[in-house]
Design an enzyme around this catalytic site. Structure first.
Site, mmCIF file in Angstrom:
data_model
loop_
_atom_site.group_PDB
_atom_site.id
_atom_site.type_symbol
_atom_site.label_atom_id
_atom_site.label_comp_id
_atom_site.label_asym_id
_atom_site.label_seq_id
_atom_site.Cartn_x
_atom_site.Cartn_y
_atom_site.Cartn_z
ATOM 1 N N LYS A 86 0.823 -1.210 0.000
ATOM 2 C CA LYS A 86 0.000 0.000 0.000
ATOM 3 C C LYS A 86 0.857 1.260 0.000
ATOM 4 O O LYS A 86 0.378 2.334 -0.370
ATOM 5 C CB LYS A 86 -0.922 -0.011 1.212
ATOM 6 C CG LYS A 86 -2.030 -1.041 1.104
ATOM 7 C CD LYS A 86 -3.361 -0.392 0.873
ATOM 8 C CE LYS A 86 -4.290 -1.286 0.096
ATOM 9 N NZ LYS A 86 -5.545 -0.644 -0.246
ATOM 10 N N ASP A 129 -8.303 0.551 7.100
ATOM 11 C CA ASP A 129 -8.223 -0.512 8.092
ATOM 12 C C ASP A 129 -6.759 -0.703 8.484
ATOM 13 O O ASP A 129 -6.418 -1.660 9.149
ATOM 14 C CB ASP A 129 -8.862 -1.806 7.587
ATOM 15 C CG ASP A 129 -8.733 -1.943 6.094
ATOM 16 O OD1 ASP A 129 -7.614 -1.706 5.587
ATOM 17 O OD2 ASP A 129 -9.737 -2.255 5.428
HETATM 18 C C1 PLP Z 1 -2.215 -6.235 2.890
HETATM 19 C C2 PLP Z 1 -3.307 -5.970 1.930
HETATM 20 N N1 PLP Z 1 -3.482 -6.799 0.901
HETATM 21 C C3 PLP Z 1 -4.443 -6.604 -0.006
HETATM 22 C C4 PLP Z 1 -5.318 -5.526 0.098
HETATM 23 C C5 PLP Z 1 -6.411 -5.402 -0.910
HETATM 24 O O1 PLP Z 1 -6.282 -4.279 -1.723
HETATM 25 P P1 PLP Z 1 -7.574 -3.663 -2.419
HETATM 26 O O2 PLP Z 1 -8.410 -3.050 -1.318
HETATM 27 O O3 PLP Z 1 -7.030 -2.660 -3.364
HETATM 28 O O4 PLP Z 1 -8.292 -4.785 -3.061
HETATM 29 C C6 PLP Z 1 -5.172 -4.639 1.153
HETATM 30 C C7 PLP Z 1 -6.067 -3.488 1.305
HETATM 31 O O5 PLP Z 1 -6.024 -2.754 2.274
HETATM 32 C C8 PLP Z 1 -4.139 -4.851 2.098
HETATM 33 O O6 PLP Z 1 -3.950 -4.017 3.133
#
Ligand code: PLP
Length: 403
Positions: A86, A129
């Site tokens: 992120k 989150d």
């Molecule tokens: C560690 C992690 N993986 C995957 C995602 C999924 O990303 P997206 O919300 O763009 O689908 C998030 C989203 O916050 C995340 O924090």
């Protein structure tokens, strides 16, 4: 068939009836993510202090267990010291917001003092989150803007603290993630702040598009590091709002057209907005309690920009129970099949566990063309972003893994 004992949980599997391999990437999707905007993102992000590609780790032991030829895990734990992929998206969107607004005010980045003064007047905000908020807060601090981050009831104290460490004000609100999204918007409207969200909705697409453009760098790096002559045959991608999955799919689709890999989404059953969307062939909201241990994936509403890409670009979706995440974290931590141990957070392993789930089912393997010759890529999207929780779930502290 590749039966792994860790995949003993019940999962759901659904092919995407709208998937179309012959569909060209085309102008509508290019208006969202395109090669030129990606090059700008790449040049910008790789120029930031501390940039280094994250490792792509081969996991031959798990691959053998799953009955496939090769498996590679892109481990995002070290990304800019923030612990997740992120870091690429939110911070890049803050950079874009600042540069757009300075340009509108007629201030160039070369005017050091005036540019800094302009940045100091900007406040960026978002709901999170955990990981997205950390990225926005880090970007705001790096580029000299103010930052207010909204979290919901069950975001852990550890994650709250990590955001505060980047000098952001953190506001905890009632309800779930989607409630915190609404609260961030309400306060932004009242205070003239800029919402830097990782999800898009009607009338709000520019900033989440920038976020996704930043994520593409992860796919670019993975291809650059890919150790085999032939491309991956399958990519498994966990979904929250779908921005990450869409960015990866878009990157491969633009570069390889119909020869792109098969893409499988991995969604928590407790917040299965992508499972339901694919099942219904249309964006579908999942209401009510969407809590899952996979905190980063706990979203009830998909991003409409992501849908524009995944509607035809995603081939299938797997729904996963919470227990699969904990199994996956342990599996990677102890290297039980002879692979190098990896620290993976709760939201990092859904792609891997979706692979293990389908690899034990002949019909699902056949539907996806997942043979013993398959070369699979998964993205370990976070490390131990909440170290205490990691230790509770895995039984080892992150720094004990591999030692
Ligand atoms: C560690 C992690 N993986 C995957 C995602 C999924 O990303 P997206 O919300 O763009 O689908 C998030 C989203 O916050 C995340 O924090």
């Amino acid at each position: 068939m590749g039966h792994t004992p860790e995949a003993g949980f019940a999962h759901e599997f659904c092919l995407n009836g709208l998937a179309d391999r012959s569909e060209v990437y085309g102008p509508d999707r290019s208006a969202i993510l395109n090669a030129e905007a990606f090059e700008t993102a790449r040049a910008t992000i790789t120029g930031w202090p501390g940039y280094a590609p994250t490792p792509l780790v081969s996991l031959p032991g798990i691959a053998k267990q799953a009955g496939i030829a090769a498996l590679a895990y892109k481990n995002e734990a070290s990304r800019f010291g923030l612990g997740s992929f992120k870091a690429l998206g939110g911070a890049y969107a803050v950079w874009r917001v600042l540069h757009r607004s300075a340009a509108q005010a007629g201030i160039s980045p070369s005017e050091g003092k005036a540019f800094a003064a302009h940045a100091a007047e900007l406040t960026v905000t978002c709901a999170t989150d955990g990981n997205h908020g950390r990225s926005v807060a880090w970007g705001a601090r790096t580029f000299g803007c103010n930052c207010v981050i909204f979290i919901h009831e069950t975001v852990s104290e550890g994650r709250k603290q990590a955001i505060e460490n980047f000098s952001a004000r953190v506001v905890r609100c009632k309800g779930n993630y989607d409630d915190s999204v609404r609260e961030a918007q309400r306060q932004a409207d009242a205070n003239d702040w800029t919402v830097v969200s990782d999800t898009s909705y009607p009338g709000y697409t520019d900033i989440p598009r920038d976020v996704m453009q930043g994520y593409e760098l992860m796919a670019f790096e993975a291809l650059d590091q890919w150790p085999h002559e032939a491309l991956p045959t399958h990519v498994f991608l966990q979904t929250g709002v779908g921005g990450m999955a869409a960015a990866v799919v878009a990157h491969f689709w633009r570069r390889f057209g119909a020869d792109r890999p098969v893409f499988v989404l991995a969604d928590p059953l407790n917040s299965a907005c992508w499972l339901e969307t694919i099942r219904n062939g249309a964006p579908t909201v999942v209401d009510g309690d969407i809590e899952t241990v996979m905190a980063g994936l706990a979203c009830g509403e998909i991003s409409e920009l992501a849908w524009s890409i995944l509607e035809k670009g995603a081939d299938a979706v797997v729904g996963l129970p919470d227990e699969s995440a904990v199994e996956g974290m342990k599996l990677l931590a102890d290297g039980r099949y002879g692979d190098r141990p990896q620290v993976a957070g709760e939201s990092a392993v859904a792609g891997l566990m979706a692979l293990l789930a389908v690899s034990g089912k002949d019909a699902e393997r056949a539907a996806l063309g997942l043979t013993e010759n398959a070369r699979v890529l998964v993205f370990g999207t976070e490390g131990a972003t909440d170290p205490l929780l990691y230790e509770q779930l895995v039984g080892l502290a992150p720094d004990e893994v591999g030692s």
